[in-house]
Design a protein around this motif. Structure first.
Motif, PDB file in Angstrom:
ATOM      1  N   LEU A 183      -8.341  19.595   3.211  1.00 38.02           N
ATOM      2  CA  LEU A 183      -6.941  18.985   3.713  1.00 38.02           C
ATOM      3  C   LEU A 183      -6.883  17.688   2.917  1.00 38.02           C
ATOM      4  O   LEU A 183      -7.646  17.366   2.171  1.00 38.02           O
ATOM      5  CB  LEU A 183      -7.075  18.805   5.245  1.00 38.02           C
ATOM      6  CG  LEU A 183      -7.606  19.895   6.135  1.00 38.02           C
ATOM      7  CD1 LEU A 183      -7.677  19.308   7.657  1.00 38.02           C
ATOM      8  CD2 LEU A 183      -6.277  20.881   6.032  1.00 38.02           C
ATOM      9  N   THR A 184      -5.283  17.367   2.978  1.00 41.26           N
ATOM     10  CA  THR A 184      -5.202  16.164   2.336  1.00 41.26           C
ATOM     11  C   THR A 184      -4.426  15.316   3.252  1.00 41.26           C
ATOM     12  O   THR A 184      -3.488  15.703   3.963  1.00 41.26           O
ATOM     13  CB  THR A 184      -4.231  16.515   1.167  1.00 41.26           C
ATOM     14  OG1 THR A 184      -4.976  17.552   0.168  1.00 41.26           O
ATOM     15  CG2 THR A 184      -3.616  15.255   0.309  1.00 41.26           C
ATOM     16  N   ILE A 185      -4.470  13.896   3.070  1.00 38.90           N
ATOM     17  CA  ILE A 185      -3.964  13.049   3.994  1.00 38.90           C
ATOM     18  C   ILE A 185      -3.737  11.777   3.041  1.00 38.90           C
ATOM     19  O   ILE A 185      -4.581  11.514   2.196  1.00 38.90           O
ATOM     20  CB  ILE A 185      -4.709  12.840   5.438  1.00 38.90           C
ATOM     21  CG1 ILE A 185      -3.627  12.013   6.112  1.00 38.90           C
ATOM     22  CG2 ILE A 185      -6.033  11.902   4.967  1.00 38.90           C
ATOM     23  CD1 ILE A 185      -4.165  11.947   7.470  1.00 38.90           C
ATOM     24  N   THR A 203     -15.369  18.589   8.196  1.00 36.85           N
ATOM     25  CA  THR A 203     -13.992  19.146   7.141  1.00 36.85           C
ATOM     26  C   THR A 203     -13.897  18.053   5.757  1.00 36.85           C
ATOM     27  O   THR A 203     -13.786  16.816   6.177  1.00 36.85           O
ATOM     28  CB  THR A 203     -12.944  18.850   7.999  1.00 36.85           C
ATOM     29  OG1 THR A 203     -13.010  19.844   8.864  1.00 36.85           O
ATOM     30  CG2 THR A 203     -11.670  19.741   7.106  1.00 36.85           C
ATOM     31  N   MET A 204     -13.884  18.520   4.600  1.00 38.59           N
ATOM     32  CA  MET A 204     -13.650  17.785   3.738  1.00 38.59           C
ATOM     33  C   MET A 204     -12.152  17.478   3.486  1.00 38.59           C
ATOM     34  O   MET A 204     -11.511  18.311   3.613  1.00 38.59           O
ATOM     35  CB  MET A 204     -14.285  18.480   2.411  1.00 38.59           C
ATOM     36  CG  MET A 204     -14.221  17.652   1.110  1.00 38.59           C
ATOM     37  SD  MET A 204     -15.282  16.113   1.252  1.00 38.59           S
ATOM     38  CE  MET A 204     -16.675  16.900   1.461  1.00 38.59           C
ATOM     39  N   MET A 240      -3.958   1.076  -3.236  1.00 39.67           N
ATOM     40  CA  MET A 240      -4.942   0.220  -3.570  1.00 39.67           C
ATOM     41  C   MET A 240      -5.039   0.114  -5.046  1.00 39.67           C
ATOM     42  O   MET A 240      -5.537  -1.138  -5.480  1.00 39.67           O
ATOM     43  CB  MET A 240      -6.207   0.876  -2.835  1.00 39.67           C
ATOM     44  CG  MET A 240      -6.345   0.519  -1.552  1.00 39.67           C
ATOM     45  SD  MET A 240      -7.824   1.078  -0.736  1.00 39.67           S
ATOM     46  CE  MET A 240      -9.044   0.332  -1.637  1.00 39.67           C
ATOM     47  N   PRO A 241      -5.088   1.168  -5.773  1.00 35.66           N
ATOM     48  CA  PRO A 241      -4.999   2.673  -5.560  1.00 35.66           C
ATOM     49  C   PRO A 241      -6.258   3.262  -5.336  1.00 35.66           C
ATOM     50  O   PRO A 241      -7.348   2.814  -6.225  1.00 35.66           O
ATOM     51  CB  PRO A 241      -4.247   3.278  -6.804  1.00 35.66           C
ATOM     52  CG  PRO A 241      -4.489   2.375  -7.896  1.00 35.66           C
ATOM     53  CD  PRO A 241      -4.890   1.026  -7.404  1.00 35.66           C
ATOM     54  N   TRP A 242      -6.701   4.205  -4.511  1.00 34.05           N
ATOM     55  CA  TRP A 242      -7.747   4.956  -4.522  1.00 34.05           C
ATOM     56  C   TRP A 242      -7.436   6.400  -4.106  1.00 34.05           C
ATOM     57  O   TRP A 242      -6.741   6.843  -3.198  1.00 34.05           O
ATOM     58  CB  TRP A 242      -8.514   4.314  -3.563  1.00 34.05           C
ATOM     59  CG  TRP A 242     -10.204   4.999  -3.460  1.00 34.05           C
ATOM     60  CD1 TRP A 242     -11.016   4.698  -4.277  1.00 34.05           C
ATOM     61  CD2 TRP A 242     -10.454   6.032  -2.655  1.00 34.05           C
ATOM     62  NE1 TRP A 242     -12.321   5.355  -3.969  1.00 34.05           N
ATOM     63  CE2 TRP A 242     -11.949   6.228  -2.962  1.00 34.05           C
ATOM     64  CE3 TRP A 242     -10.104   6.833  -1.612  1.00 34.05           C
ATOM     65  CZ2 TRP A 242     -12.584   7.205  -2.547  1.00 34.05           C
ATOM     66  CZ3 TRP A 242     -10.714   7.655  -0.931  1.00 34.05           C
ATOM     67  CH2 TRP A 242     -12.158   7.745  -1.356  1.00 34.05           C
ATOM     68  N   ASN A 243      -8.315   7.309  -4.774  1.00 28.73           N
ATOM     69  CA  ASN A 243      -8.008   8.744  -4.363  1.00 28.73           C
ATOM     70  C   ASN A 243      -9.515   9.437  -4.424  1.00 28.73           C
ATOM     71  O   ASN A 243     -10.262   9.096  -5.167  1.00 28.73           O
ATOM     72  CB  ASN A 243      -7.341   9.539  -5.131  1.00 28.73           C
ATOM     73  CG  ASN A 243      -5.934   9.458  -5.248  1.00 28.73           C
ATOM     74  OD1 ASN A 243      -4.994   9.454  -4.114  1.00 28.73           O
ATOM     75  ND2 ASN A 243      -5.251   8.650  -6.385  1.00 28.73           N
TER      76      ASN A 243
END
Length: 204
Positions: free
Chosen positions: A3-5, A59-60, A68-71
């Protein structure tokens, strides 16, 4: 399941209750810079959608923090909810690298009808519904399928019988029973009646 958030940095002066009134949920991310944690917020609606599909320590999630940036990838570590209103008021994530080994809880998905149930009136008794699996973060299984169709009455499966993805192992006792087919009550009643002979006493 992946999933993405998207989250945003949280002003350290911002009060949690004030954020919630604005439709924002306080979030903490651990592990992205060693032991350092960072305070974030996420839109309440996005969090609600995430929690419909995500499970704690299972769940990943692709977590994005543009300002921030941060992913990176993270596990949902904790969900704090109001004790009686059942509303979520805080989330915690733990950043992981794709090749990091993690311990996660994985649901057991029982499939098939045991022969002992189908043919002999037995009853399937499941003793575990989840096991803790150690594997790479990118290899976390959504569930582990357990085929019980070959079990006769008296047969059982243990943790050691589980078929796991390559490189994954179950943490804990390998001899622990997962499922057993027990003799049904009707079958027991029938076996008790077998061999009994009716005695007739002739009148003198």
């Amino acid at each position: 399941m992946q999933l993405t958030i998207e989250c945003k940095s949280r002003d350290p002066k911002a009060k949690p209750n004030a954020l919630r009134r604005e439709g924002l949920l306080p979030v903490v991310l651990y592990g992205h810079q060693g032991t350092e944690s960072v305070s974030l917020t996420v839109d309440q609606k996005d969090a609600d959608l995430l929690l419909r599909k995500a499970a704690v320590n299972n769940t990943m999630i692709d977590l994005a923090i543009p300002d921030m940036p941060w992913n990176g990838k993270a596990l949902l570590r904790e969900v704090q909810a109001h004790p009686w209103k059942n509303t979520v008021y805080h989330l915690s994530f733990f950043a992981v690298k794709a090749q990091d080994e993690v311990e996660v809880g994985v649901v057991l998905n029982f499939v098939g009808e045991p022969t002992g149930v189908k043919n002999d009136g037995g009853v399937l008794n499941t003793e575990l519904n989840e096991v803790t699996v150690k594997c790479k973060a990118i290899d976390i299984p959504e569930a582990i399928e357990v085929d019980v169709s070959g079990l006769a009455v008296g047969d059982s499966l243990t943790v050691a019988d589980l078929i796991l993805p390559e490189g994954a192992v179950v943490a804990g006792d390998q001899t622990q029973t997962i499922a057993t087919v027990l003799q049904g009550r009707m079958a027991e009643a029938g076996s008790e009646g077998e061999g009994e002979t009716e005695v007739v006493i002739a009148a003198e």
